[in-house]
Design a protein around this motif. Structure first.
Motif, PDB file in Angstrom:
ATOM      1  N   LEU A 191       0.830  -1.202   0.000  1.00 19.48           N
ATOM      2  CA  LEU A 191       0.000   0.000   0.000  1.00 19.48           C
ATOM      3  C   LEU A 191       0.868   1.257   0.000  1.00 19.48           C
ATOM      4  O   LEU A 191       0.558   2.228  -0.694  1.00 19.48           O
ATOM      5  CB  LEU A 191      -0.926  -0.003   1.219  1.00 19.48           C
ATOM      6  N   LYS A 192       1.970   1.238   0.746  1.00 18.25           N
ATOM      7  CA  LYS A 192       2.893   2.368   0.770  1.00 18.25           C
ATOM      8  C   LYS A 192       3.571   2.548  -0.577  1.00 18.25           C
ATOM      9  O   LYS A 192       3.754   3.680  -1.046  1.00 18.25           O
ATOM     10  CB  LYS A 192       3.940   2.148   1.873  1.00 18.25           C
ATOM     11  N   VAL A 193       3.937   1.441  -1.215  1.00 18.67           N
ATOM     12  CA  VAL A 193       4.548   1.512  -2.545  1.00 18.67           C
ATOM     13  C   VAL A 193       3.571   2.126  -3.533  1.00 18.67           C
ATOM     14  O   VAL A 193       3.938   2.974  -4.364  1.00 18.67           O
ATOM     15  CB  VAL A 193       4.989   0.113  -3.001  1.00 18.67           C
ATOM     16  N   LEU A 194       2.317   1.717  -3.442  1.00 18.93           N
ATOM     17  CA  LEU A 194       1.307   2.226  -4.365  1.00 18.93           C
ATOM     18  C   LEU A 194       1.103   3.721  -4.189  1.00 18.93           C
ATOM     19  O   LEU A 194       1.084   4.476  -5.177  1.00 18.93           O
ATOM     20  CB  LEU A 194      -0.016   1.484  -4.152  1.00 18.93           C
ATOM     21  N   THR A 195       0.958   4.172  -2.961  1.00 19.05           N
ATOM     22  CA  THR A 195       0.644   5.575  -2.697  1.00 19.05           C
ATOM     23  C   THR A 195       1.854   6.504  -2.795  1.00 19.05           C
ATOM     24  O   THR A 195       1.712   7.679  -3.120  1.00 19.05           O
ATOM     25  CB  THR A 195       0.005   5.721  -1.307  1.00 19.05           C
ATOM     26  N   SER A 196       3.062   5.976  -2.517  1.00 26.17           N
ATOM     27  CA  SER A 196       4.250   6.836  -2.471  1.00 26.17           C
ATOM     28  C   SER A 196       5.138   6.727  -3.705  1.00 26.17           C
ATOM     29  O   SER A 196       5.935   7.634  -3.967  1.00 26.17           O
ATOM     30  CB  SER A 196       5.085   6.507  -1.224  1.00 26.17           C
ATOM     31  N   VAL A 197       5.029   5.640  -4.445  1.00 24.45           N
ATOM     32  CA  VAL A 197       5.904   5.440  -5.599  1.00 24.45           C
ATOM     33  C   VAL A 197       5.106   5.368  -6.895  1.00 24.45           C
ATOM     34  O   VAL A 197       5.355   6.132  -7.841  1.00 24.45           O
ATOM     35  CB  VAL A 197       6.747   4.156  -5.435  1.00 24.45           C
ATOM     36  N   VAL A 198       4.145   4.476  -6.947  1.00 26.62           N
ATOM     37  CA  VAL A 198       3.448   4.195  -8.204  1.00 26.62           C
ATOM     38  C   VAL A 198       2.529   5.342  -8.604  1.00 26.62           C
ATOM     39  O   VAL A 198       2.602   5.849  -9.733  1.00 26.62           O
ATOM     40  CB  VAL A 198       2.665   2.873  -8.088  1.00 26.62           C
ATOM     41  N   LEU A 199       1.643   5.767  -7.715  1.00 24.59           N
ATOM     42  CA  LEU A 199       0.676   6.805  -8.073  1.00 24.59           C
ATOM     43  C   LEU A 199       1.329   8.154  -8.400  1.00 24.59           C
ATOM     44  O   LEU A 199       0.921   8.808  -9.365  1.00 24.59           O
ATOM     45  CB  LEU A 199      -0.362   6.961  -6.960  1.00 24.59           C
ATOM     46  N   PRO A 200       2.354   8.605  -7.632  1.00 23.21           N
ATOM     47  CA  PRO A 200       2.994   9.878  -8.013  1.00 23.21           C
ATOM     48  C   PRO A 200       3.652   9.840  -9.388  1.00 23.21           C
ATOM     49  O   PRO A 200       3.781  10.882 -10.041  1.00 23.21           O
ATOM     50  CB  PRO A 200       4.044  10.081  -6.909  1.00 23.21           C
ATOM     51  N   LEU A 201       4.068   8.661  -9.835  1.00 26.08           N
ATOM     52  CA  LEU A 201       4.681   8.526 -11.160  1.00 26.08           C
ATOM     53  C   LEU A 201       3.645   8.290 -12.257  1.00 26.08           C
ATOM     54  O   LEU A 201       4.015   8.139 -13.424  1.00 26.08           O
ATOM     55  CB  LEU A 201       5.688   7.371 -11.153  1.00 26.08           C
ATOM     56  N   SER A 202       2.376   8.263 -11.891  1.00 20.22           N
ATOM     57  CA  SER A 202       1.307   7.944 -12.858  1.00 20.22           C
ATOM     58  C   SER A 202       0.276   9.055 -12.934  1.00 20.22           C
ATOM     59  O   SER A 202      -0.902   8.795 -13.167  1.00 20.22           O
ATOM     60  CB  SER A 202       0.640   6.624 -12.460  1.00 20.22           C
ATOM     61  N   LYS A 203       0.698  10.297 -12.725  1.00 21.48           N
ATOM     62  CA  LYS A 203      -0.250  11.408 -12.718  1.00 21.48           C
ATOM     63  C   LYS A 203      -0.947  11.570 -14.065  1.00 21.48           C
ATOM     64  O   LYS A 203      -2.136  11.898 -14.127  1.00 21.48           O
ATOM     65  CB  LYS A 203       0.471  12.699 -12.330  1.00 21.48           C
ATOM     66  N   ALA A 204      -0.205  11.346 -15.153  1.00 25.55           N
ATOM     67  CA  ALA A 204      -0.801  11.538 -16.479  1.00 25.55           C
ATOM     68  C   ALA A 204      -1.923  10.540 -16.727  1.00 25.55           C
ATOM     69  O   ALA A 204      -3.021  10.911 -17.154  1.00 25.55           O
ATOM     70  CB  ALA A 204       0.281  11.401 -17.549  1.00 25.55           C
ATOM     71  N   ILE A 205      -1.671   9.274 -16.441  1.00 20.06           N
ATOM     72  CA  ILE A 205      -2.701   8.262 -16.692  1.00 20.06           C
ATOM     73  C   ILE A 205      -3.843   8.402 -15.698  1.00 20.06           C
ATOM     74  O   ILE A 205      -5.002   8.105 -16.023  1.00 20.06           O
ATOM     75  CB  ILE A 205      -2.091   6.836 -16.630  1.00 20.06           C
ATOM     76  N   LEU A 206      -3.581   8.880 -14.490  1.00 24.44           N
ATOM     77  CA  LEU A 206      -4.659   9.116 -13.528  1.00 24.44           C
ATOM     78  C   LEU A 206      -5.567  10.246 -14.007  1.00 24.44           C
ATOM     79  O   LEU A 206      -6.789  10.203 -13.797  1.00 24.44           O
ATOM     80  CB  LEU A 206      -4.084   9.446 -12.153  1.00 24.44           C
ATOM     81  N   ALA A 207      -4.977  11.257 -14.645  1.00 20.87           N
ATOM     82  CA  ALA A 207      -5.794  12.330 -15.223  1.00 20.87           C
ATOM     83  C   ALA A 207      -6.697  11.778 -16.323  1.00 20.87           C
ATOM     84  O   ALA A 207      -7.853  12.194 -16.464  1.00 20.87           O
ATOM     85  CB  ALA A 207      -4.898  13.433 -15.776  1.00 20.87           C
ATOM     86  N   VAL A 208      -6.178  10.841 -17.102  1.00 19.58           N
ATOM     87  CA  VAL A 208      -6.990  10.194 -18.135  1.00 19.58           C
ATOM     88  C   VAL A 208      -8.127   9.414 -17.490  1.00 19.58           C
ATOM     89  O   VAL A 208      -9.272   9.432 -17.975  1.00 19.58           O
ATOM     90  CB  VAL A 208      -6.116   9.278 -19.004  1.00 19.58           C
ATOM     91  N   MET A 209      -7.843   8.719 -16.378  1.00 12.39           N
ATOM     92  CA  MET A 209      -8.888   7.977 -15.677  1.00 12.39           C
ATOM     93  C   MET A 209      -9.967   8.916 -15.148  1.00 12.39           C
ATOM     94  O   MET A 209     -11.167   8.612 -15.211  1.00 12.39           O
ATOM     95  CB  MET A 209      -8.277   7.184 -14.510  1.00 12.39           C
ATOM     96  N   VAL A 210      -9.548  10.071 -14.615  1.00 18.62           N
ATOM     97  CA  VAL A 210     -10.520  11.060 -14.134  1.00 18.62           C
ATOM     98  C   VAL A 210     -11.404  11.523 -15.278  1.00 18.62           C
ATOM     99  O   VAL A 210     -12.629  11.659 -15.133  1.00 18.62           O
ATOM    100  CB  VAL A 210      -9.798  12.256 -13.486  1.00 18.62           C
ATOM    101  N   LEU A 211     -10.793  11.732 -16.451  1.00 16.73           N
ATOM    102  CA  LEU A 211     -11.557  12.177 -17.612  1.00 16.73           C
ATOM    103  C   LEU A 211     -12.518  11.092 -18.071  1.00 16.73           C
ATOM    104  O   LEU A 211     -13.707  11.363 -18.314  1.00 16.73           O
ATOM    105  CB  LEU A 211     -10.603  12.553 -18.745  1.00 16.73           C
ATOM    106  N   TYR A 212     -12.037   9.854 -18.195  1.00 21.09           N
ATOM    107  CA  TYR A 212     -12.898   8.749 -18.628  1.00 21.09           C
ATOM    108  C   TYR A 212     -14.070   8.554 -17.673  1.00 21.09           C
ATOM    109  O   TYR A 212     -15.237   8.503 -18.075  1.00 21.09           O
ATOM    110  CB  TYR A 212     -12.093   7.457 -18.724  1.00 21.09           C
ATOM    111  N   TYR A 213     -13.761   8.402 -16.398  1.00 21.82           N
ATOM    112  CA  TYR A 213     -14.802   8.159 -15.410  1.00 21.82           C
ATOM    113  C   TYR A 213     -15.714   9.376 -15.268  1.00 21.82           C
ATOM    114  O   TYR A 213     -16.945   9.239 -15.172  1.00 21.82           O
ATOM    115  CB  TYR A 213     -14.181   7.823 -14.052  1.00 21.82           C
ATOM    116  N   GLY A 214     -15.127  10.567 -15.208  1.00 23.53           N
ATOM    117  CA  GLY A 214     -15.917  11.772 -14.995  1.00 23.53           C
ATOM    118  C   GLY A 214     -16.914  12.031 -16.106  1.00 23.53           C
ATOM    119  O   GLY A 214     -18.082  12.342 -15.842  1.00 23.53           O
ATOM    120  N   VAL A 215     -16.475  11.886 -17.359  1.00 26.42           N
ATOM    121  CA  VAL A 215     -17.376  12.097 -18.484  1.00 26.42           C
ATOM    122  C   VAL A 215     -18.492  11.059 -18.469  1.00 26.42           C
ATOM    123  O   VAL A 215     -19.663  11.370 -18.751  1.00 26.42           O
ATOM    124  CB  VAL A 215     -16.600  12.050 -19.812  1.00 26.42           C
ATOM    125  N   GLY A 216     -18.147   9.809 -18.128  1.00 24.45           N
ATOM    126  CA  GLY A 216     -19.164   8.763 -18.062  1.00 24.45           C
ATOM    127  C   GLY A 216     -20.226   9.058 -17.017  1.00 24.45           C
ATOM    128  O   GLY A 216     -21.427   8.869 -17.256  1.00 24.45           O
TER     129      GLY A 216
END
Length: 302
Positions: A191-216
């Motif tokens: 969980l620490k790896v996910l929140t401290s390493v993986v997610l901070p390095l995936s801001k671009a794809i997370l923005a895409v997820m926000v767009l996909y989910y949000g528009v839906g």
């Protein structure tokens, strides 16, 4: 002087044929853009037009005919619009929290190479996505869970998208394994790896997820029309659909003469479309800079 000569020498010299092609290309693409943009401009101009003058207008509408904000005053005086906004924002807020959380957890789990039963799980997910429509809930399921007639019925059944989870998993797999191993050696939990390493390095794809989910979520109306019966719980798009298809503008133009009701209803419909679509159009440009980078993450393996 020398610098100017170098700059002039570095410019690409186009042949006459290339110049003609460039001019033609700009004109052609400009016309295509205008054709795509004009319907939106027409709705915007019509919403600010005088209702009677709009009904008598013929030809292209290039600006508001008799500028008026009466249609917007009628729209915002309708309690259904305000309640629709409130319900949509409620569903959008909690949907994004659950969707991003569960999608990230599922994608991280499937991106780890040493996970037990990883391949069978991926096959099961693929089968679910392509052959069962992503586990679309049914009305009977919702009724048994006592989710009909509640806004949570629009949130809980759609807390994760298999398609989006696979996209996010591909992005997580592109993160160097050495970074994750270093965090694990330092004693970090998954969980620490996910929140401290993986997610901070995936801001671009997370923005895409926000767009996909949000528009839906923002555009969703069909499932709401199936499980909601109280009009006070209608999301914004269902209110818009009701106004456009069921002539509910009569409730908004009650004080209007019968002869003017049709013209007023037209401008109110245009204003309602603008009110319902403008927020998501304003958010999109801020996510656009992440979109191109996000969809390409993981597309090329080194």
């Amino acid at each position: 002087m020398k610098k100017n000569n170098v700059e002039e020498g570095s410019r690409v010299q186009l042949t006459p044929g290339e110049k003609v092609f460039s001019v033609f290309n700009y004109i052609f693409l400009g016309l295509i853009a205008l054709i795509c943009l004009y319907p939106m401009l027409y709705v915007a101009f019509a919403s600010f037009s005088n209702s009677n003058r709009l009904m008598s207008h013929t030809g292209l509408l290039m600006w508001p005919v008799g500028f008026s904000t009466a249609s917007y005053e009628m729209v915002f005086s309708n309690p259904m619009i305000i309640s629709g906004y409130t319900n949509t924002l409620f569903v959008l807020f909690f949907s994004l929290i659950f969707q991003l959380t569960l999608t990230s957890l599922g994608a991280y789990f499937l991106s780890r190479r040493n996970v037990m039963f990883r391949k069978p799980i991926m096959l099961l997910i693929t089968f679910t996505m392509f052959f069962s429509g992503g586990m679309i809930p049914t009305y009977l399921n919702m009724k048994d869970l006592h989710l009909t007639g509640t806004l949570w019925g629009l949130i809980i059944p759609f807390m994760i998208s298999t398609y989006n989870m696979i996209i996010l998993r591909t992005s997580f797999e592109s993160i160097p394994e050495s970074l994750i191993e270093a965090a694990r050696i330092d004693g970090a939990s998954h969980l620490k790896v996910l929140t401290s390493v993986v997610l901070p390095l995936s801001k671009a794809i997370l923005a895409v997820m926000v767009l996909y989910y949000g528009v839906g979520v923002w555009n969703g109306w069909f499932w709401a029309s199936a499980i909601l019966r109280e009009r006070s719980m209608y999301p914004l798009q269902l209110v818009l659909r009701e106004i456009l298809l069921q002539n509910s503008t009569a409730n908004m133009t009650g004080g209007t003469a019968i002869g003017d009701a049709e013209s007023v209803a037209a401008t109110v419909k245009y204003a309602t479309i603008i009110v319902a679509t403008l927020p998501i159009l304003c958010v999109y440009p801020f996510l656009q800079k992440y979109f191109a980078a996000g969809v390409m993450v993981g597309a090329v393996k080194e």
